[in-house]
Design a protein around this motif. Sequence first.
Motif, PDB file in Angstrom:
ATOM      1  N   ALA A 302      -5.448 -20.336   3.796  1.00 49.44           N
ATOM      2  CA  ALA A 302      -4.864 -20.604   2.473  1.00 49.44           C
ATOM      3  C   ALA A 302      -4.796 -19.317   1.653  1.00 49.44           C
ATOM      4  O   ALA A 302      -3.739 -18.976   1.086  1.00 49.44           O
ATOM      5  CB  ALA A 302      -5.694 -21.667   1.750  1.00 49.44           C
ATOM      6  N   GLU A 303      -5.908 -18.581   1.629  1.00 53.93           N
ATOM      7  CA  GLU A 303      -5.934 -17.347   0.825  1.00 53.93           C
ATOM      8  C   GLU A 303      -4.935 -16.313   1.372  1.00 53.93           C
ATOM      9  O   GLU A 303      -4.165 -15.705   0.618  1.00 53.93           O
ATOM     10  CB  GLU A 303      -7.361 -16.768   0.851  1.00 53.93           C
ATOM     11  CG  GLU A 303      -7.492 -15.577  -0.070  1.00 53.93           C
ATOM     12  CD  GLU A 303      -8.882 -14.927  -0.012  1.00 53.93           C
ATOM     13  OE1 GLU A 303      -9.822 -15.527   0.566  1.00 53.93           O
ATOM     14  OE2 GLU A 303      -9.002 -13.794  -0.528  1.00 53.93           O
ATOM     15  N   SER A 305      -2.235 -16.863   3.148  1.00 53.84           N
ATOM     16  CA  SER A 305      -0.845 -17.302   2.945  1.00 53.84           C
ATOM     17  C   SER A 305      -0.409 -17.091   1.499  1.00 53.84           C
ATOM     18  O   SER A 305       0.718 -16.652   1.242  1.00 53.84           O
ATOM     19  CB  SER A 305      -0.684 -18.776   3.320  1.00 53.84           C
ATOM     20  OG  SER A 305      -1.075 -18.952   4.658  1.00 53.84           O
ATOM     21  N   ASP A 306      -1.302 -17.385   0.541  1.00 53.30           N
ATOM     22  CA  ASP A 306      -0.943 -17.191  -0.874  1.00 53.30           C
ATOM     23  C   ASP A 306      -0.647 -15.728  -1.165  1.00 53.30           C
ATOM     24  O   ASP A 306       0.342 -15.394  -1.821  1.00 53.30           O
ATOM     25  CB  ASP A 306      -2.108 -17.626  -1.784  1.00 53.30           C
ATOM     26  CG  ASP A 306      -2.234 -19.145  -1.820  1.00 53.30           C
ATOM     27  OD1 ASP A 306      -1.329 -19.818  -1.277  1.00 53.30           O
ATOM     28  OD2 ASP A 306      -3.248 -19.644  -2.352  1.00 53.30           O
ATOM     29  N   LYS A 307      -1.516 -14.868  -0.642  1.00 53.37           N
ATOM     30  CA  LYS A 307      -1.339 -13.421  -0.917  1.00 53.37           C
ATOM     31  C   LYS A 307      -0.054 -12.903  -0.252  1.00 53.37           C
ATOM     32  O   LYS A 307       0.671 -12.096  -0.826  1.00 53.37           O
ATOM     33  CB  LYS A 307      -2.558 -12.641  -0.413  1.00 53.37           C
ATOM     34  CG  LYS A 307      -3.804 -12.927  -1.251  1.00 53.37           C
ATOM     35  CD  LYS A 307      -4.873 -11.857  -1.025  1.00 53.37           C
ATOM     36  CE  LYS A 307      -5.805 -11.798  -2.213  1.00 53.37           C
ATOM     37  NZ  LYS A 307      -7.102 -12.432  -2.036  1.00 53.37           N
ATOM     38  N   GLN A 309       2.627 -14.687   0.496  1.00 49.58           N
ATOM     39  CA  GLN A 309       3.793 -15.227  -0.223  1.00 49.58           C
ATOM     40  C   GLN A 309       4.129 -14.398  -1.448  1.00 49.58           C
ATOM     41  O   GLN A 309       5.296 -14.107  -1.711  1.00 49.58           O
ATOM     42  CB  GLN A 309       3.463 -16.645  -0.671  1.00 49.58           C
ATOM     43  CG  GLN A 309       4.243 -17.682   0.087  1.00 49.58           C
ATOM     44  CD  GLN A 309       4.055 -19.036  -0.547  1.00 49.58           C
ATOM     45  OE1 GLN A 309       4.478 -19.267  -1.668  1.00 49.58           O
ATOM     46  NE2 GLN A 309       3.400 -19.928   0.179  1.00 49.58           N
ATOM     47  N   ALA A 310       3.093 -14.029  -2.195  1.00 46.34           N
ATOM     48  CA  ALA A 310       3.327 -13.255  -3.428  1.00 46.34           C
ATOM     49  C   ALA A 310       4.048 -11.950  -3.093  1.00 46.34           C
ATOM     50  O   ALA A 310       5.002 -11.566  -3.775  1.00 46.34           O
ATOM     51  CB  ALA A 310       1.999 -12.983  -4.116  1.00 46.34           C
ATOM     52  N   THR A 353       7.682 -21.995   3.968  1.00 45.15           N
ATOM     53  CA  THR A 353       6.940 -21.833   2.704  1.00 45.15           C
ATOM     54  C   THR A 353       7.651 -20.872   1.762  1.00 45.15           C
ATOM     55  O   THR A 353       7.473 -20.939   0.552  1.00 45.15           O
ATOM     56  CB  THR A 353       5.488 -21.367   2.939  1.00 45.15           C
ATOM     57  OG1 THR A 353       5.436 -20.522   4.065  1.00 45.15           O
ATOM     58  CG2 THR A 353       4.543 -22.489   3.168  1.00 45.15           C
TER      59      THR A 353
END
Length: 480
Positions: A302-303, A305-307, A309-310, A353
């Motif tokens: 999760a961490e 993927s979030d980073k 994506q940004a 995503t």
Amino acid sequence: MEFDRTLIKNQCLINGKWVDSTDNKVIDVTNPATGEKINQIPHLTENQIEEAIQSANNALPAWKNTTAAERTKLLKNWLQLVEKHAHDLACMIVEEQGKPYAEALGEVHYAASYIEFYQEEIKRISGDILPSPFPKSRVFINKQPVGVVGIITPWNFPIAMMARKVAPALAAGCTCVIKPDEKTPLSAFTIIALAQQAGIPTGVLNVVSGNPAEIGNALCKSNLVRKISFTGSTKIGKLLMQQSADTVKKLSLELGGNAPFIVFEDADIEQAVEGLIQAKFRNGGQTCVCANRIFVHKDILAEFSDKLQAKVKAFKIGNGFEQSDIGPLINQQAFDKMLYLIADACDKGAEITTGGKPHQLGGTYFEPTILSGVNNKMEIFSEEIFGPIASIISFTDTEEVIAMSNDTKQGLAAYFYSKDMNRIWQVAEALEYGIVGINRGAISSAWMPFGGIKESGQGREGSKYGIEEYLETKYICLGE
Ligand code: SIN
């Protein structure tokens, strides 16, 4: 962006003369950013291809007998001219290949680094004296140039791949018949024109363009050509290998990759995301060492993927002259492949995503994409993507991820991120790849042996290992 257009070469080089096709046939060169025709190059006849081979063969005796000092001087002259015209060459690359200007300039310096490395390496080509098993005799080992080399280069790095092959060939004393990719020939022709201007003698370098299948076949079938060096797809590499069988040629094949990029649970996540941006999105994802399958441990998925994506959402897409991060794909075929791979993955359960569709700029611009939930039933797991799609696969243990990483016919580059020394050695040794980047996403350098195993090819380019590909080892036994 302004540059010296008078430098652009759009003819072929045979026996020291820049020529058109004798039957006046041409091939259009287009700018992938605009779709516009920007130039045209010759579609040579079969006879002209033979003339180019003959020219390289005629030039061989004199060139292979030049001193190491003479060859060093000429390569140094070439290097200086490439550096002097770095901006002009970079602009040509942007126009015909589409990559951002900063990357194109980086490519020119990358090309120059191969010329620099091999002009220095000339002085280290050396033989050996071995103890003799025979009475009253001495044994010498000589290194000699392979002979005429057929060089076939790709469109993704039109001049870096050229310099990576031509510089060691010249350093070793070989002569060349070179076929750049017809999609990106102008910068390639021009860098060879600079070599000619640097004083490389007539006939040593010959450049051809036309029907790629015919030229490949002519080079492979010729008895005069002793070696083929090719960078491109595994499919064409296999064909060249078959065609070279009759004349038992030496081969250097740098073929497709399917790089795993593994992020273990103890990795520095920021560093891994940064590394992935380099390993995945360089040249818009169009390199054979690009991360193709991104394995992320489930605990940090999760961490991570979030980073990621940004970062991906912040990319600027556009014409390479407009300070973009990612340019267009090379052509419609590459663009259609992105649509196909995404549709196939989504049909089989993957999720988009980020991105996932054509970019609003139109043409062959494609949104940088992140796919999650990828698995080995999807085409994207085994196909070399060659575009800006990051496909994420989650995993739970080390043995499992090593097995998944090696579950491919390719074996070029692999990357992984971990801080655990025991794991680092275990994984580095278990990965079936020619290149392994650990806690690094950028691994290419003229100082290092670049190349793959399995269906990613054979032979190495760059470093002291790269020059061996252009040399034969001769054993001389001297009795009394
Ligand atoms: C390639 O994509 O063929 C070469 C990439 C590199 O040299 O890094």
